[in-house]
Design an enzyme around this catalytic site. Sequence first.
Site, PDB file in Angstrom:
ATOM      1  CB  VAL A  15      65.946  72.320  10.945  1.00  0.00           C
ATOM      2  CG1 VAL A  15      64.583  72.031  10.335  1.00  0.00           C
ATOM      3  CG2 VAL A  15      65.811  72.728  12.409  1.00  0.00           C
ATOM      4  NE  ARG A  16      71.124  66.787  10.397  1.00  0.00           N
ATOM      5  CZ  ARG A  16      70.789  65.633  10.944  1.00  0.00           C
ATOM      6  NH1 ARG A  16      70.408  65.580  12.214  1.00  0.00           N
ATOM      7  NH2 ARG A  16      70.833  64.524  10.234  1.00  0.00           N
ATOM      8  CE  LYS A  94      62.835  60.689  19.079  1.00  0.00           C
ATOM      9  NZ  LYS A  94      63.163  61.259  17.772  1.00  0.00           N
ATOM     10  CG  HIS A 167      61.318  57.188  13.067  1.00  0.00           C
ATOM     11  ND1 HIS A 167      61.456  56.207  14.025  1.00  0.00           N
ATOM     12  CD2 HIS A 167      62.248  58.134  13.353  1.00  0.00           C
ATOM     13  CE1 HIS A 167      62.413  56.549  14.863  1.00  0.00           C
ATOM     14  NE2 HIS A 167      62.903  57.715  14.475  1.00  0.00           N
ATOM     15  CG  ASP A 239      63.575  60.661  10.836  1.00  0.00           C
ATOM     16  OD1 ASP A 239      64.191  61.548  11.445  1.00  0.00           O
ATOM     17  OD2 ASP A 239      63.969  59.475  10.794  1.00  0.00           O
ATOM     18  CB  ALA A 255      71.145  56.662  10.110  1.00  0.00           C
TER      19      ALA A 255
END
Length: 339
Positions: A15-16, A94, A167, A239, A255
């Site tokens: 979500v930046r 992560k 992903h 993603d 990307a």
Amino acid sequence: MEITLFDPIDAHLHVRENALLKAVLGYSSEPFSAAVIMPNLSKPLIDTPTTLEYEEEILNHSSNFKPLMSLYFNDGLTLEELQCAKEKGVRFLKLYPKGMTTNAQNGTSDLLGEKTLEVLENAQKLGFILCIHAEQTGFCLDKEFLCHSVLETFALSFPKLKIIIEHLSDWRSIALIEKHDNLYATLTLHHISMTLDDLLGGSLNPHCFCKPLIKTKKDQERLLSLALKAHPKISFGSDSAPHFISKKHSANIPAGIFSAPILLPALCELFEKHNALENLQAFISDNAKTIYGLENLPSKKARLSKKPFMIPTHTLCLNEKIAILRGGETLSWNLQEIA
């Protein structure tokens, strides 16, 4: 025809930050009950205080939505730091291999190094969930496959650590998930519905460029099969990763695919096409609740009907455009109500 989806969960979301967060967050926080929030910001979330600050920013611009926060895997994650994070409700790590995707320049360079294994050992003791961008240096279509030996080492060395292959993009990874009890995966809309042809079969489409790459028809079909049957070790993770069109049309294309505005209608269309609508609830929510042990989430009901939905070409942020996946196309399902 209608369908109601209960407590949709996005197990992989970007979500930046700042103005861009304000522009895109609602596309996810309104229809989804919760989302696993990625930590690869311009300043990575490498410790508990920065992670909690980011969580507060998200909560300040959303309601009835649970951001499930993650820490950016790094050598500074001591046992004490991990304990602090856990006490504050952070349950995800992560791991980004160095340089493999956006803002991964601070990622892990030695995946099997002593310090990496030490952090994983502590994460296992404390009950963290490890999410990994599972790619290694090599030919672009084989990067996920080349990471298999690392994934196997992790799975065998830390049998009580839940490991999520984020992903999933390569059909050859399916056997790994079925072989190891503690290996799971997320699937995106784009990896189960698109192939390399969508990216470069005609004119190059920068808005379909992501990492890991969308791959062959065989990959797409095998991964779609997992989603359609709501394989119990698979959960949905979009993603969704917005970038300004000005950057997507540059000489150095970042990307990321911004899919958040179309996720639920597009998944309904895809599952109906393959006569699998009855499995969408498990794929979009129930599996994630089980895999991640999620309880007491905000209650959401997303009602969709089979009515045309014209996808906007873009959304705006500070006079800049952000392209929406499949913009200009018409879906056969529409999100009617969120309660």
